[in-house]
Structures are given as structure tokens and as C-alpha cells.
Design a protein around this motif. Structure first.
Motif, PDB file in Angstrom:
ATOM      1  N   GLU A  34      -4.820   9.099   0.577  1.00 19.11           N
ATOM      2  CA  GLU A  34      -5.220   7.763   1.032  1.00 19.11           C
ATOM      3  C   GLU A  34      -4.189   6.738   0.566  1.00 19.11           C
TER       4      GLU A  34
ATOM      5  N   GLN B  98      -6.989  -6.770   3.279  1.00 21.17           N
ATOM      6  CA  GLN B  98      -7.695  -6.705   2.000  1.00 21.17           C
ATOM      7  C   GLN B  98      -7.244  -7.895   1.156  1.00 21.17           C
TER       8      GLN B  98
ATOM      9  N   ARG C  94      -3.114   3.481  -1.388  1.00 20.48           N
ATOM     10  CA  ARG C  94      -3.586   2.773  -2.555  1.00 20.48           C
ATOM     11  C   ARG C  94      -2.732   1.518  -2.716  1.00 20.48           C
ATOM     12  N   PHE C  95      -3.398   0.389  -3.051  1.00 21.83           N
ATOM     13  CA  PHE C  95      -2.617  -0.840  -3.179  1.00 21.83           C
ATOM     14  C   PHE C  95      -1.906  -0.849  -4.519  1.00 21.83           C
ATOM     15  N   HIS C  96      -0.615  -1.028  -4.419  1.00 23.53           N
ATOM     16  CA  HIS C  96       0.212  -1.070  -5.606  1.00 23.53           C
ATOM     17  C   HIS C  96       0.481  -2.536  -5.922  1.00 23.53           C
TER      18      HIS C  96
ATOM     19  N   SER D  62       0.857  -1.180   0.000  1.00 21.40           N
ATOM     20  CA  SER D  62       0.000   0.000   0.000  1.00 21.40           C
ATOM     21  C   SER D  62       0.898   1.236   0.000  1.00 21.40           C
TER      22      SER D  62
ATOM     23  N   ASP E 258      -0.966   7.790  -1.352  1.00 15.84           N
ATOM     24  CA  ASP E 258      -1.197   8.668  -2.494  1.00 15.84           C
ATOM     25  C   ASP E 258      -1.365  10.094  -1.946  1.00 15.84           C
TER      26      ASP E 258
ATOM     27  N   ARG F 221      -4.512  12.133  -3.245  1.00 18.72           N
ATOM     28  CA  ARG F 221      -5.863  11.759  -2.803  1.00 18.72           C
ATOM     29  C   ARG F 221      -5.924  11.480  -1.319  1.00 18.72           C
TER      30      ARG F 221
ATOM     31  N   TYR G  26      -6.866  -9.762  -2.429  1.00 26.47           N
ATOM     32  CA  TYR G  26      -6.830  -9.517  -3.872  1.00 26.47           C
ATOM     33  C   TYR G  26      -6.655 -10.854  -4.566  1.00 26.47           C
TER      34      TYR G  26
END
Lengths: 316, 649, 301
Positions: free
Chosen positions: C87, C130, C89-91, C79, C82, C85, C132
């Protein structure tokens, strides 16, 4: 299976019933030669019951009670066969042994295989410790049994007794088995840890090896006090937290454990010290070698190396 | 032995014990049975609530209660009832004190003893089967202790197999084990049961309804021919003395005739009579018994009696002839058989006179009397009205409804008025033939009364006045069940009797036959029957008994051992068999165990290029059959053909 | 099926010369939905093989070079904040590809290794709670240097079990070597390779593998092999149930590649070294000699 023919005298030697025949090399199949059967105490009680029933039948002249008594007597006979069957055909194979330090218990593992279609219940295996197991048809179980050790060297497995009282407990069938199987008994490690002996290129005071050098060893969470240049900035930038790089490798010097430089009054004490050193050295990942008057093991590390060193001590 | 007892063992044990004691509810005193039930339920609940088990004091108190109960019910522990109660109660108390597997064994052993005591009360085949089944559960209890993880069904199966295998050996021991007739101890004598049977008096006027019972009285197995139904008269008590209402045996029955053997002629019937327990020592032999063995005796009235306890089932070998001549009449007999209670009434004397009793020969008079019964309105019934005063006259002139006793007594009375010696004979007539077991079954409902008249030159001659009025009663087979149901004389129609025996009847006959064999060979097997078998086998002394016992039991055990210990051979795929044949047909090349069919084929091809095609074809066929789905049957046949014809030379 | 796989195999044989058997095993492994471990010294064409397969199967391909300082996040992604934004973000890491070449997996620390292996097992990645999912199909071809080389963390036995097969490539023979020396550069040829198999075709193949018939007789043989491995003195530990299952699946895939709809003992014997070798003796790479006693002693018929 190498079945030799027994002479009459050997066949009835008492030791066959209790200790078993002379040690075998490989797997042994339990057959009529190795299985012995005797009534248990409950079996004795059963005979008393039958006699009692016969007396009742006699006094009352009652044929059905006679018949019941005879049926139980026949059950008694038949049970001999069933008890025999609960062991017959089982194949016992010696597997590995577990070395132990003197005073601890050495492990002997066996595999017991049931090649028949019937499940075997409550098979008892006894060495010094005992275990009870069921073996489903066409299955095999591994068992680990222990035997206490008193002096270093090689410990014979001795007699493994396989027995069963199934089905009715009126008879006990047993089979004493001996295998050519020995466990190594290492010397007992000294209770007091004495400082590693000094040897060429090794300056350990308390057994701590120096971390450092060029070979990357791995990442560890940052500990306060780690040098700043060892911090792994890349992972910090990714927001994964602080890690520091650790290096190790060629800074570790060879540690030579020499019998002649070991403190101790007698052989056993010295071996105890050596034993303790080997354990400790292995624990902290040193490269160590062993020098005994009759043997020299070059420096190395790893479980097999440790075992080789301890074996040398055990057999010294 | 560990002290931990698996729950399964307890449940098995308690169920087995419950089943064992259940039949005892019939003869154990109720308080004792309830007491056992309490202890049993207590233990059963305690399987799940072990904390409810009683402490030492409670057990002690329960023991005192038990002793009190035992004492109040039996005043002792000797004898059948006392002993049984003692064992049952001991079993119940022991249930509450299970500390280890040793206690389980003790309880199971006690259970076997309680099961055995059951046989002191009932010896039927059903009870025996029941006890065997319960024994299986008891043995299964022992299995659960020695095979802790065995499942319920295999456990029961194992126990069942052990018992099944034990039965043949048990049978051998049963036959050969030397029997000793133990001395009978008075305190062991069983209480007398209520047994019905013929009475020693006859009072037809006092009966308004004939008691009909299908209860078995005796069974007869004939060697060779069976007498026709009309000749099946089973002789019982002889009633000579009458007071006008009641008929009794003459007190002179022990007065033996000095020429007491009748002259027999005609066909001899050899038969074995198996008497059910009786309350009187009468043995109902076919008229007229000629040869018999101790303990049978014949009294002055040609009736057989036994000196053994009639309450025990017993078997007798007898020879009878249906044609005989008893010869002359003794004075005592004459006096006994002409006895009249008083002066007969005028009506009766007139009747006798009318039928020629005073002028004609006795045979002619009897024929007239039979005709009289037939032509006048006399009826056969099983439900006559009571005839309290002067029953014979009432019967002859007023009511004219009656059964065998009415006719027999009236007949004898009339004979005696005409000064002809006559007497009433009690016993059984007929009997149903059991085709399954090839024997006759005679039941209480076959009870009958007939008469005997002494004729010059013929001796005592049987006359059955019932035949005059209801000949079918004697000549055909009674349908006893139907008769009981309808209360009328019912005869099995002859065409039905022989043609279509329905399955129910057949089943009944088979059961009857099984029971007969059971009684005869198992229950009644004794020293005498054993001696017979020993004689047959040529066994004379104890040494040879033991020899035979060992040889037979040994053989049976060996057969059993083969049975138990043989290894089940794995079924071999016929394709594999053929393939092995094929492999063997190739010289100089042996297939290695780990070699696949194709690599073996490759080696063979190289060695024998001439046969490459056949080798490939066989290999492919084999692989197809063994490893591919749904290979047709023809493929296997084809493979067989190929392999059979294959040859490398 | 012949139509789909034969050209593919032929094409692969054009690239990697003289390694027909290894290529077949690798393809077999893929259609059996298994992961592949290649163990050999550097430079014998491990990367080329995996790259070729990825091209021919038309799969997204990503190579992850395992090094001693690689972190789990380098493989599965992390993560990242960002700033615009405000927050996290999952990379997505390189693992989110259909075919992964995990090169020199034993150079990294066990931590990084297990990150990959866990993803292989679960077919999904969980980061900070989370989950994926990984793409489908998902193959891992891992390469490993022989463990006697310095500075390596050999995969523990429990992890090795997750690879359906382990193969070694070995040096090319003289002929192949000559062709290699004369030919064009391999990676250029690979780039020009056409896609030989559509995803649907691959799916069909994988489905067909499950439908291959296995007779009771063959199961007997298979079970005898498993039993033998467990009871023999040669091996410290026998085949695990997962190992047995792997052997069955691989045999079915092999049978399919041999254009048969039923498994025969040849199939089992063909895949046995690759499937059982690393499961029975992790240290040794000589798979053939490891399974030799099994092939010799377990009766086929």
C-alpha cells in the motif's frame, strides 16, 4: 495646492467652464472656483411645474397651493446648494498612465478622494470614456479612464470632467479639470511579422531561441523526445512521474534591433516593425537591444526593458 | 439619461402616488377612483412581472375608457372636480408607459399637481402636513434616480432635509409674493357643501330634541379685555313675525331706520371675528356692533350681514359696546313687534293680567314674569316633547319643559299681549375661552335664543328668559362634549374651569389655537393682510416688493448655505490640545508631524536638561491618557495643571 | 514576561553579535504568530539566527535547503509504495516540524515555493486528497538572497504578503566582527544552548499579544498610515487589509516586548520597516528608506 488669483477676464473665460483651467501638477480640490452649476432639462420642467401650480393657485385663490408652489421653488433654490455640495471638497489626483499602441486606448488613472463625512453618490468622471461611482465618507476610489490614440508620441490627458446631478437631478454640477498628465503612445506594431534581423552571434531564423547550455532552467513534464540523460530520475523513483530537466542560459545570444536595418518605406513603418519585434522578442524571452539613430539601448530583457525600448520608439 | 429605472425608484414613486391620491377617494367619482386604483395596482405588480405591462393597443383602449369615464362623470374637464379627475387619470395612464427616467420626472411632476388639487377640497393643517410628507416621498423618488445606491433611510432623510430647509424660504416668499385677486370664473366655482347653521325660522314646538354639535361657528380674538360670560350675546337673525307656531324674520328687514346708529356708552370691545364657512350671510357680532368695515352691512334689526360669499372663511374687525340705547321706535318696527297670530286665548290673557301686564310698567311686568318662571314648576331641558298645537299655551300651562326658544317665544308672546313691543333674537351665547390661543371659540352648541323689548327711554333692551330658569346656561361655560353625551344642560364647574384643566382639555385648546392661527394667517392670508404687512414694512411699490423678496430670500439662502456646506470639525481630544500647547511652549524646537511623543521628549531633554523631569512627566501623562485604557479623569486635570505651569524660561 | 523574554534575548545576543534590533524583531515576529523572511547575502548569519531561535524556544527544527531542482514533494513529503504491506504510505516531508528554516527560498522554482507558502497559509498539507495538519506552533523563517544574484526566482509580491516581517541582517560592525573572529564556532555554542521557553510560556505570550490594548487614537494613526501608503505616489500599491492587520499584530507584540499593555505610536514605528517594507516595495531591501516618507509625513498626534 497652488491657487493663483484669476483676473476678471480669466474668471469669465468660456474655456474655464468647459475645458478647465490650465493643467495642474498635483491634486486638485473641487471648490467654488472649479464647480459650475446649471439647471438640467428636468430642472426646466420643474420651473414649468412651479408656474403651473402658481396659475392654479391664482385662479382658485388658494393659499395652500401658493404655499406648495413656493415650497417647490425653495426646493429648487436649495437644490443648487445640495448639488454643489455633492462635488465640493472632493480631491482629484492624477495617478499613473497606461501606455498604448497607436489606435488602442491609452489609460489614465485618477484617485478621487472624499474627505468629508457625507457619502457622495453617482459622481460621474468623464474623459473619453466615463464612469459612475459612489464614494463613501473618508474614502478614495481609483478610476481608470481611457482615451483613444491617433498618433504615437505623448498623449495629453485633456479635460477630466467630474459631474453630479445628485440629489434631485434638477441641476448638474460639473468641474472641468486638467492635469499635467501624459500617456505614451507607442507605434502600432506591424501586422506582418518579419524575421528578426541577423546580428552578431544570433542565428535565430524564426525567433526560436535554443534551449541548452549549462544553467539549470527548471523541471518540466517529460515530453516524448526529450533526451534520456535529462530525465530527473530522483522524482521518478519517488513515484512522482517522469520529469525532464531543462537547461538554458548563456546560449541565448543578444539580438540587436537596428533602425537602419529595419525594412519599411518611411519612419512610421520602420518603427512599427521594430515595435513588433520588441514585443515578440520579449514574449519569447530573448535578450535584445535597440539601436536608433539617436539612441542605443543595451541588450536586456524584462518588462522595464521592453518599456524603455518602446518609449524610445514612441518618442523617436 | 438612461432608460433603465431602478426598482427602488418605482416603488418609491408608486407609494408616493398612492398616498397622494388616497385622500381624493373622498371626492373623486368612485368609478374614476377605482379606474386609477386598477392602473396603479397594475403598475405595482408589473415591477416584479414586467411582462404583464400592457402593449400599445391595450394602452390605447385604456385611454378610450378613461375618456369615456371622464365624459360620463363630468361632461368636461374644466372646473375643480373635472380638472382633478383629468390629472389623476392622466397620471394613472402615464404609469403604464414608463420608458426612461424622463417619464419618472413627468410622473413626479404630475404627482405634485395632483397633490395641489387636494387643497382645493381640504385646507386643514393635517392635510397640509400630509401633503408635505408625501412631497418628501416624491422628492425621495428623484433622489433614488440620481443616487442609485443610496439606502432608503438616508434617501428619505435627504429629501426631508431639503424640504425642511425649503420651508423658511417658502414662508418668506409666501408673505411677500404679490397677490392678485383673480377674477372669479363661474365654471371654477366650487360645488356648495352641506353647511349646518342657524335656520331662518324658529319653531320650538316642532323639536323634540335639540341638535347639539361641537362644530365651530366662529372664533373671536379680542384686543384687550374679554366681556364677561353673561354679556357674550352674539347677535344673529331677529324673529318678529309669528303664526303662532313658527317664528320668522320680518319682511321689513331692509327697511332702514333713518336714525340708525344707537348711542353707545361704556366699554368698547375691539375684536377680530373669524367666521367659518356658513350657508347664510349672517355675521354674529357681539351685541351691539358699533363699528365695522365693508363688506359688512347692518340691517334694520342691528344684525350684521356680509356681501361676500359666506361659504368662504372670512375675517372681520368689529367694535362693539355692550351698553347702548337704540332710541325711538319706528312705525314699521312697532307694527312688526306687536304682531300676534290671532286673538289670544283667555287663559293667556288671564295670566298676563295676573302678572300685571295691563296695569304695571313694562319693567315691573317683566320682573313679575321672570318670577313666575322661577316660582312655578318650569324646567330647562334639551329634550322637550313635541308641542304641535298651540305650542305656546301648551308650554306655559301644560308641559313646562323647554329650552331657550320655548322661553323666548313664550316671553315675547306674553309681552305682545300686554302691548309691549318685543321680538325674539337668534344667535349664539357664551363661547369657550381658549387659553392657549387667547381667543373665544363659539360652536353650534352655543346657539341660543333670547328676546328684546322696547322700553321708553332705553330703546331695545335685551331680556333673556332662560336666565330666570337656568341662569348657569348664560353665566357659565357650557361643557359641550358632556352636554352632547348626557343630553342635559351641563356646565363646567367654575372651580374646575380655572384650577385644574386636565391635559386632554389643554391639548384640545392648543390644537384649537394652532388651527385658529392656521386659518387666520395661512388660509385667510390675502391681499388685504399683505397690504397691512407691506405698510408695516414700508413697502409701497412693486420694485420694493421685489427688492425685499430678493434680500430676504438671499439672506435665508446664505444662512442655509452655511448650514449645508459647513464642515463638521473633528472633535479634538482635550489631551491632544494640551499636548500641542506643551509643544508650543518649548522654544526653538518644533515637533515634526511624524515624531512620536517620546522621541520629541528626548530632543527636548537634550536642549533643556533643566526641565527634563517635567518634560518626561508631561509626555508620560499624555501617552497614558491617549493610548492606555481607562485613564481616570483626574489625570487629564493633572496634565492640564502641568502644562499650564510649564515654562522653559 | 520580563523574566521569560529578557534572558532569551540576552542569550541570543551572545550568539549573534551586534544584531540586537534584528533579534528583537525576529522574536516579536514569533510571538505575533507570524512568519519571518530574512533577506541578505550569504554568510551574514541568517541560518545561525534561525537555529538559535529554534533552540531557545525549544522547537523542533528542520532546515530545508531550497535548490533549483527541489520539488514540492521534497518539502511536504510524498506517498511511497510500501512493498511489504502493498500500500501507499505517506512519508512526512521536512515541513512537519515546528520551526522550518527555508534557506535560500528564491533559488527554487515558483512551484516549490508555493508548496511551502500554501502550507504556511493553511497550516495543513493536502496530498492526494488526504489532509495532514502541521504541528503547532508552526513557524517558517525563510531566507532569500538579494534578487540581483544570478539564477534566482524572487518571491512574487503576493507571496511576500504572507510573511509578517522581512528583515535584513547586514554585516556585523567592527567590534562584533572581532568578537566573532575570536570566539568559538557558532554551531557548537548553539548546540549547547539551553531551552529558555516552555511551549506553555510561548502559548501564554502569544495569548498576551492579543490582549494588548489598542486605543482609538492609535487606530487612527494606524489607519492614517495605511491610507497614506495607498494614496502616496511613492508606492505602486498601498498596504493591503492583510498588511494593515499585520502591522497591528506586530505593533501589539512589540508593545508586549516593551512591557506595555497598550500600543503606542513608538511600537508602530518600530515594526513598520520590517512589516511594511516588503509589502510596499518588493524589489528594494532598504526597508528604512521605503517607509521613511510614511514616518515623516503621517502625523502622530
Amino acid at each position: 495646492m497652488n491657487e493663483t488669483v484669476l483676473s476678471l477676464k480669466q474668471r469669465f473665460a468660456l474655456s474655464r467652464f468647459m475645458r478647465g483651467e490650465k493643467p495642474a501638477n498635483g491634486a486638485l480640490t473641487l471648490n467654488q472656483r472649479r464647480i459650475f452649476i446649471l439647471p438640467t432639462r428636468q430642472g426646466g420642467g420643474f420651473i414649468v411645474l412651479i408656474i403651473l401650480l402658481l396659475l392654479i393657485a391664482l385662479t382658485y385663490n388658494n393659499n395652500l397651493i401658493y404655499l406648495l408652489a413656493f415650497m417647490l421653488a425653495s426646493v429648487f433654490f436649495i437644490t443648487i446648494l445640495h448639488t454643489y455640495q455633492s462635488l465640493a471638497g472632493l480631491v482629484v489626483k492624477p495617478l499613473q498612465t497606461q501606455a498604448a499602441f497607436t489606435g488602442e486606448k491609452a489609460g489614465f488613472s485618477f484617485s478621487i478622494q472624499n474627505p468629508s463625512d457625507q457619502e457622495r453618490f453617482d459622481i460621474q468622471l468623464k474623459l473619453e470614456t466615463e464612469t459612475l461611482l459612489d464614494i463613501p465618507p473618508h474614502h478614495h476610489e481609483k478610476v481608470l479612464l481611457f482615451k483613444s490614440t491617433k498618433k504615437r508620441g505623448k498623449l495629453q490627458a485633456g479635460t477630466l470632467t467630474v459631474s453630479s446631478c445628485y440629489p434631485l437631478g434638477l441641476f448638474r454640477a460639473w468641474s472641468p479639470l486638467r492635469f499635467k498628465m501624459e500617456a505614451l503612445v507607442y507605434p502600432a506594431p506591424a501586422t506582418v511579422f518579419s524575421v528578426f534581423p541577423e546580428s552578431e552571434g544570433f542565428e535565430g531564423e524564426n525567433g526560436q531561441s535554443k534551449k541548452g547550455g549549462d544553467d539549470f532552467y527548471g523541471l518540466q513534464s517529460y515530453q516524448p523526445g526529450d533526451p534520456i540523460r535529462q530525465i530527473h530520475w530522483k522524482s521518478y523513483a519517488k513515484g512522482q512521474g517522469l520529469f525532464s530537466k531543462h537547461y538554458g542560459g548563456n546560449a541565448v545570444a543578444d539580438l540587436w534591433l537596428d533602425y537602419n536595418q529595419t525594412p519599411g518605406h518611411d519612419v512610421e513603418q520602420r518603427l512599427s516593425h521594430l515595435c513588433r519585434w520588441i514585443i515578440e522578442a520579449e514574449k519569447i524571452g530573448l535578450h535584445y537591444g535597440l539601436i536608433l539613430p539617436n539612441k542605443k539601448i543595451p541588450c536586456n530583457h524584462g518588462p522595464s526593458h521592453q518599456h524603455a525600448c518602446l518609449e524610445a520608439l514612441a518618442l523617436f | 439619461m438612461n432608460s433603465w429605472i431602478p426598482q427602488k425608484s418605482l416603488i418609491f414613486m408608486l407609494i408616493a402616488l398612492g398616498l397622494i391620491t388616497l385622500p381624493h377617494s373622498q371626492h373623486l367619482p368612485l368609478p374614476l377612483f377605482l379606474f386609477f386604483g386598477l392602473l396603479w395596482s397594475w403598475r405595482f405588480i408589473a415591477i416584479w412581472k414586467p411582462e404583464w405591462l400592457p402593449g400599445k393597443t391595450t394602452v390605447f383602449l385604456l385611454m378610450l375608457t378613461a375618456i369615456g369615464l371622464l365624459y360620463s362623470q363630468h361632461q368636461g374637464i374644466l372646473g375643480r372636480a373635472g380638472g382633478t379627475s383629468l390629472f389623476v387619470i392622466a397620471l394613472g395612464l402615464k404609469l403604464l408607459e414608463i420608458r426612461g427616467t424622463r417619464d419618472i420626472y413627468l410622473i413626479v411632476f404630475l404627482g405634485f399637481i395632483v397633490a395641489a388639487t387636494e387643497f382645493l377640497y381640504q385646507q386643514s393643517i393635517i392635510m397640509a402636513v400630509y401633503i408635505v410628507l408625501v412631497c418628501i416621498v416624491l422628492l425621495a423618488t428623484l433622489i433614488t434616480i440620481n443616487g442609485l445606491h443610496a439606502k432608503i433611510r438616508p434617501t428619505l432623510k435627504k429629501a426631508g432635509i431639503i424640504v425642511l430647509q425649503a420651508i423658511p424660504i417658502a414662508a418668506i416668499i409666501f408673505v411677500l409674493f404679490p397677490r392678485i385677486e383673480a377674477p372669479r370664473f363661474k365654471w371654477l366655482e366650487a360645488e356648495k357643501n352641506q353647511i349646518t347653521g342657524l335656520s331662518d325660522t324658529l319653531e320650538p314646538g316642532a323639536i323634540s330634541e335639540l341638535g347639539l354639535s361641537p362644530e365651530l361657528v366662529f372664533r373671536v380674538k379680542f384686543e384687550g379685555d374679554i366681556p364677561p360670560p353673561a354679556e357674550r350675546y352674539w347677535r344673529g337673525p331677529v324673529f318678529s313675525y309669528t303664526d303662532g307656531k313658527r317664528w320668522r324674520e320680518s319682511p321689513n328687514r331692509f327697511f332702514k331706520r333713518y336714525m340708525d346708529t344707537p348711542r353707545f356708552k361704556g366699554k368698547a370691545y375691539h375684536y377680530t371675528l373669524l367666521m367659518e364657512p356658513q350657508n347664510k350671510p349672517w355675521v354674529f357680532a357681539l351685541e351691539m356692533p358699533a363699528r365695522f368695515e365693508a363688506p359688512l352691512q347692518r340691517n334694520g334689526f342691528y344684525q350684521l350681514t356680509t356681501t361676500k360669499d359666506p361659504a368662504q372663511r372670512a375675517e372681520y374687525n368689529i367694535t362693539s359696546y355692550t351698553q347702548f340705547n337704540t332710541g325711538y321706535l319706528t312705525k314699521t318696527e312697532l307694527k312688526d313687534t306687536l304682531q300676534l297670530p290671532g286673538k289670544p286665548s283667555e287663559r293667556i290673557v288671564k295670566l298676563v293680567k295676573q302678572l300685571g301686564g295691563f296695569d304695571l310698567k313694562p319693567e315691573q311686568f317683566i320682573a313679575n314674569l321672570f318670577n313666575y318662571f322661577r316660582q312655578e314648576k318650569f324646567f330647562y331641558t334639551l329634550m322637550p316633547k313635541k308641542m304641535e298645537d298651540n305650542p305656546i299655551e301648551t308650554f306655559l300651562f301644560d308641559r313646562r319643559y323647554g329650552f331657550c326658544s320655548h322661553y323666548a317665544t313664550a316671553f315675547v308672546y306674553l309681552m305682545r299681549i300686554a302691548d309691549i313691543p318685543a321680538r325674539v333674537i337668534g344667535g349664539y351665547q357664551g363661547g369657550e375661552f381658549n387659553e392657549a390661543g387667547n381667543f373665544l371659540e363659539v360652536r353650534q352648541a352655543n346657539a341660543h335664543a333670547w328676546t328684546e323689548v322696547w322700553l321708553q327711554g332705553k330703546g331695545w333692551t335685551r331680556f333673556d328668559p332662560t336666565t330666570a330658569i337656568a341662569p348657569e346656561r348664560v353665566e357659565q361655560t357650557l361643557d359641550i362634549e358632556q352636554q352632547i353625551a348626557t343630553r342635559t344642560l351641563t356646565i363646567v364647574p367654575p372651580e374646575i374651569l380655572h384650577q385644574s384643566m386636565d391635559w386632554l382639555k389643554r391639548a384640545k385648546q392648543i390644537l384649537g389655537s394652532v388651527d385658529y392661527s392656521w386659518q387666520r394667517w395661512i388660509i385667510n392670508y390675502n391681499r388685504a393682510s399683505q397690504q397691512g404687512i407691506f405698510k408695516h414694512l414700508g413697502i409701497e411699490d412693486l420694485k420694493s416688493i421685489i427688492y425685499w423678496l430678493l434680500v430676504l430670500v438671499g439672506t435665508a439662502t446664505l444662512i442655509m448655505a452655511r448650514f449645508i456646506l459647513k464642515h463638521k470639525a473633528q472633535p479634538v481630544d482635550p489631551a491632544v490640545k494640551l499636548y500641542h500647547q506643551f509643544c508650543q511652549k518649548i522654544p526653538d524646537i518644533t515637533r515634526k508631524p511624524g515624531e512620536t511623543p517620546y522621541s520629541f521628549a528626548a530632543r527636548c531633554r537634550q536642549a533643556y536638561p533643566k526641565h527634563a523631569e517635567t518634560i518626561d512627566r508631561i509626555t508620560q501623562l499624555f501617552v497614558k491618557i491617549r493610548y492606555y485604557p481607562n485613564s481616570p479623569k483626574e489625570m487629564l486635570e493633572y496634565l492640564k495643571k502641568q502644562v499650564d505651569h510649564f515654562s522653559c524660561t | 514576561m520580563e523574566n521569560t523574554l529578557t534572558p532569551l534575548l540576552n542569550a541570543a545576543n551572545q550568539i549573534i553579535l551586534g544584531k540586537d534590533r534584528q533579534i528583537r524583531l525576529a522574536v516579536c515576529c514569533l510571538i505575533a504568530k507570524g512568519h519571518l523572511l530574512i533577506e541578505d547575502i550569504p554568510g551574514v548569519g541568517k541560518t545561525t539566527l534561525s537555529h538559535t531561535l529554534a533552540r531557545l524556544f525549544g522547537l523542533d527544527y528542520q532546515r530545508i535547503q531550497f535548490t533549483s531542482d527541489i520539488l514540492p514533494a521534497d518539502i511536504i513529503g510524498s506517498s511511497v509504495f510500501d512493498a511489504e504491506r502493498h500500500e501507499f504510505r505517506f512519508h512526512h516531508g521536512p515541513i512537519f516540524n515546528q520551526m522550518i528554516l527555508a534557506d535560500e527560498i528564491n533559488r527554487s522554482t515558483p512551484k516549490a515555493q508555493s508548496a511551502l507558502l500554501e502550507a504556511m497559509e493553511e497550516e495543513q498539507v493536502t496530498v492526494e486528497g488526504q489532509t495532514y495538519p502541521l504541528p503547532k506552533p508552526f513557524f517558517v523563517i525563510a531566507t532569500q538572497n538579494p534578487s540581483h544574484q544570478i539564477g534566482t526566482f524572487p518571491l512574487p509580491e503576493s507571496q511576500l504578503d504572507r510573511f509578517l516581517m522581512r528583515i535584513e541582517l547586514g554585516y556585523p560592525n567592527r567590534e562584533a566582527e572581532r568578537a566573532l573572529l575570536l570566539g568559538k564556532q557558532r554551531h557548537k555554542i548553539i548546540a549547547e544552548l539551553p531551552v529558555m521557553l516552555t511551549p506553555e510560556q510561548l502559548d501564554e505570550l502569544q495569548q498576551a499579544v492579543t490582549e494588548v490594548y489598542v486605543s482609538p487614537a492609535l487606530l487612527d494613526y494606524l489607519q492614517n498610515i495605511i491610507d497614506f501608503s495607498r494614496q502616496s505616489d511613492e508606492f505602486a500599491a498601498g498596504l493591503s487589509p492583510r498588511g494593515g492587520l499585520a502591522l497591528l499584530t506586530a505593533s501589539k507584540a512589540w508593545a508586549l516586548m516593551e512591557q506595555r499593555n497598550a500600543v503606542i505610536p513608538e511600537d508602530v514605528q518600530a515594526v513598520l520597516p520590517a512589516v511594511a517594507g516588503h509589502r510596499l516595495k518588493a524589489g528594494s531591501t532598504d526597508a528604512a528608506s521605503i517607509v521613511a516618507p510614511i514616518l515623516e509625513n503621517v502625523p502622530v498626534v
